[in-house]
Write a protein that holds these residues in place. Structure first.
Motif, PDB file in Angstrom:
ATOM      1  N   ASN B  81      47.302  43.225  34.690  1.00 44.88           N
ATOM      2  CA  ASN B  81      46.452  42.251  35.115  1.00 44.88           C
ATOM      3  C   ASN B  81      45.377  42.421  35.505  1.00 44.88           C
ATOM      4  N   ASP B  83      41.611  42.753  36.687  1.00 43.04           N
ATOM      5  CA  ASP B  83      40.607  42.158  37.575  1.00 43.04           C
ATOM      6  C   ASP B  83      39.231  41.937  36.965  1.00 43.04           C
ATOM      7  N   LYS B  85      36.519  40.153  37.742  1.00 43.25           N
ATOM      8  CA  LYS B  85      35.696  39.486  38.538  1.00 43.25           C
ATOM      9  C   LYS B  85      34.391  39.641  38.357  1.00 43.25           C
ATOM     10  N   SER B 129      39.884  31.538  35.962  1.00 45.27           N
ATOM     11  CA  SER B 129      40.815  31.658  36.956  1.00 45.27           C
ATOM     12  C   SER B 129      41.495  32.868  36.829  1.00 45.27           C
ATOM     13  N   LYS B 130      42.422  33.157  38.034  1.00 47.43           N
ATOM     14  CA  LYS B 130      43.572  34.243  37.926  1.00 47.43           C
ATOM     15  C   LYS B 130      44.396  34.220  36.659  1.00 47.43           C
ATOM     16  N   GLN B 133      42.576  34.805  33.337  1.00 49.21           N
ATOM     17  CA  GLN B 133      42.276  36.379  33.371  1.00 49.21           C
ATOM     18  C   GLN B 133      43.586  37.021  32.598  1.00 49.21           C
ATOM     19  N   SER B 134      44.798  36.715  33.570  1.00 54.00           N
ATOM     20  CA  SER B 134      46.121  37.319  32.831  1.00 54.00           C
ATOM     21  C   SER B 134      46.190  37.128  31.424  1.00 54.00           C
ATOM     22  N   ASN B 156      51.236  38.463  35.921  1.00 56.50           N
ATOM     23  CA  ASN B 156      50.858  37.922  37.197  1.00 56.50           C
ATOM     24  C   ASN B 156      49.714  37.192  37.314  1.00 56.50           C
ATOM     25  N   GLY B 157      49.841  36.044  37.980  1.00 59.31           N
ATOM     26  CA  GLY B 157      48.808  35.106  38.039  1.00 59.31           C
ATOM     27  C   GLY B 157      48.813  34.035  36.882  1.00 59.31           C
TER      28      GLY B 157
END
Lengths: 120, 288
Positions: B81, B83, B85, B129-130, B133-134, B156-157
């Protein structure tokens, strides 16, 4: 969705049989793939395959390599015959035992069956 | 492809993250790697992805040492998962980049997944969003079609409906393009139907490796009057005991013979199935 006290692969198999007996799945038509069944019932591949493979072994379904599984010719009739053969022990024995336990007379039992048939 | 892990340990300072682990994975199946938080799942998977070397023991993939083996690593994809960002690139450019170094990448399939996950093509990934992204990580992981694909809690997420799309797509693509897929998770009850084979790790050790079907048929729950249950399970491997009044239910692990099943029935004991989740919980609890 599934009963606890009966192996799941048997229940998978019975559901496919039900669809054939009900004519939802007709002879010659393509049956759902194992992957579709896994996704639909959320039951493990190994379990689904076990049920499906029994139907293949018994010639109810047959495989076409690379295409999928199909309902065999005469499958419906054979399933109905099998079920008639086991109807007595699967349904009638339990019914009569319970009726005896409750003291339901034969006459009452017939009436109940008639009433039930009228409403089904 | 064949993965062999032989007597592998990983030591962090004074603590073993993995201890003397040995197993082989060599079939195009979905393997579930189950373990509680901190059990060593990610450490184990990052060895296979050659992100780290074992402290002792050896790992080979197709007979070669995967560590710093770029040629081999084209065939192994480690999906986690990630990140995004700081990622200013959009999805379109990201996928084009991946396409360049993933030899089996299928762009059409990636586009199909993007539609299913409803991901925008032209927004910078850092604005995702998380859960989105997953979905990007999973899309890249599936569409790369690497012969060894590892999903390390990649869901996850994601919310439950999105995870469901992931599971569906995974099963469908696996049936058309079979490969080795290893998925680590602790969401056992939600994902158990996906696994062909299961590996359970606990406190750095491999507890078992077994096909799903034979694993779940090994466990059973025996329920009935307390003293009858006690005498029946006496010599068996007991995982867990529950009691309500005089009714006792004992979970056992180990194959029941037909004779034993009949004996249980004759005594009026109920023999029920147990789920992978229950097995997992009771095989990994205790001594901490």
């Amino acid at each position: 969705m599934f009963e606890q006290d009966k192996p799941i692969y048997l229940q998978i198999r019975e559901r496919i049989e039900d669809q054939i007996v009900d004519n939802q799945l007709k002879e010659g038509e393509q049956a759902p793939s194992t992957t579709q069944l896994v996704n639909f019932y959320k039951i493990n591949h190994a379990t689904v395959s076990k049920g499906v493979n029994q139907l293949v072994e018994e010639g109810i379904l047959f495989k076409r390599r690379g295409i999928g599984m199909f309902v065999a010719e005469g499958a419906r009739e054979r399933l109905i015959q099998n079920r008639k053969d086991t109807f007595l022990e699967n349904f009638v024995v339990g019914l009569v035992q319970e009726a005896n336990k409750l003291g339901i007379t034969d006459q009452e039992l017939f009436e109940l069956i008639k009433k039930c048939k009228g409403s089904v | 492809m064949r993965i062999e892990v032989n007597n592998v340990s990983v030591k962090f300072k004074n603590r073993y993250a993995l201890k003397d682990i040995t197993f082989t994975i060599n079939e195009n199946k979905i393997y579930g790697l189950l373990g509680r938080n901190g059990a060593g799942k990610t450490t184990l998977l990052s060895l296979l992805a050659s992100f780290r070397e074992p402290s002792s023991g050896s790992i080979s993939i197709e007979g070669e040492d995967p560590f710093e083996n770029a040629k081999l690593m084209q065939h192994v994809n480690f999906v986690f998962n990630k990140d995004y960002k700081d990622e200013t690139d959009n999805l379109k450019n990201t996928l084009e980049n991946v396409n360049r170094y993933r030899p089996y990448f299928d762009f059409d399939y990636a586009n199909h997944l993007i539609q299913r996950f409803k991901l925008p093509m032209d927004k910078p990934l850092k604005q995702f969003s998380k859960g989105m992204q997953s979905a990007v990580s999973v899309t890249i992981g599936l569409a790369s079609r690497a012969p060894i694909t590892i999903f390390d809690e990649a869901y996850n997420g994601m919310d439950a409906p999105t995870r469901e799309i992931f599971y569906q797509e995974l099963l469908e693509d696996q049936s058309e393009h079979p490969r080795i897929i290893i998925m680590s998770t602790h969401l056992v009850s939600e994902m158990d139907y996906l696994f062909d084979e299961v590996l359970i790790v606990n406190i750095g050790e491999l507890v078992l490796q077994e096909e799903y079907e034979s694993l779940v048929t090994k466990g059973a729950s025996i329920t009935g009057p307390a003293e009858d249950v006690d005498s029946f399970v006496q010599s068996m491997n007991q995982l867990n005991t529950k009691q309500l009044g005089n009714t006792k239910s004992v979970m056992i692990y180990g194959e029941l013979s037909d004779a034993e099943r009949k004996a249980a029935q004759a005594k009026g004991l109920e023999v029920g199935p147990i789920s992978l989740q229950e097995l997992f919980i009771h095989l990994t609890e205790g001594e901490e």
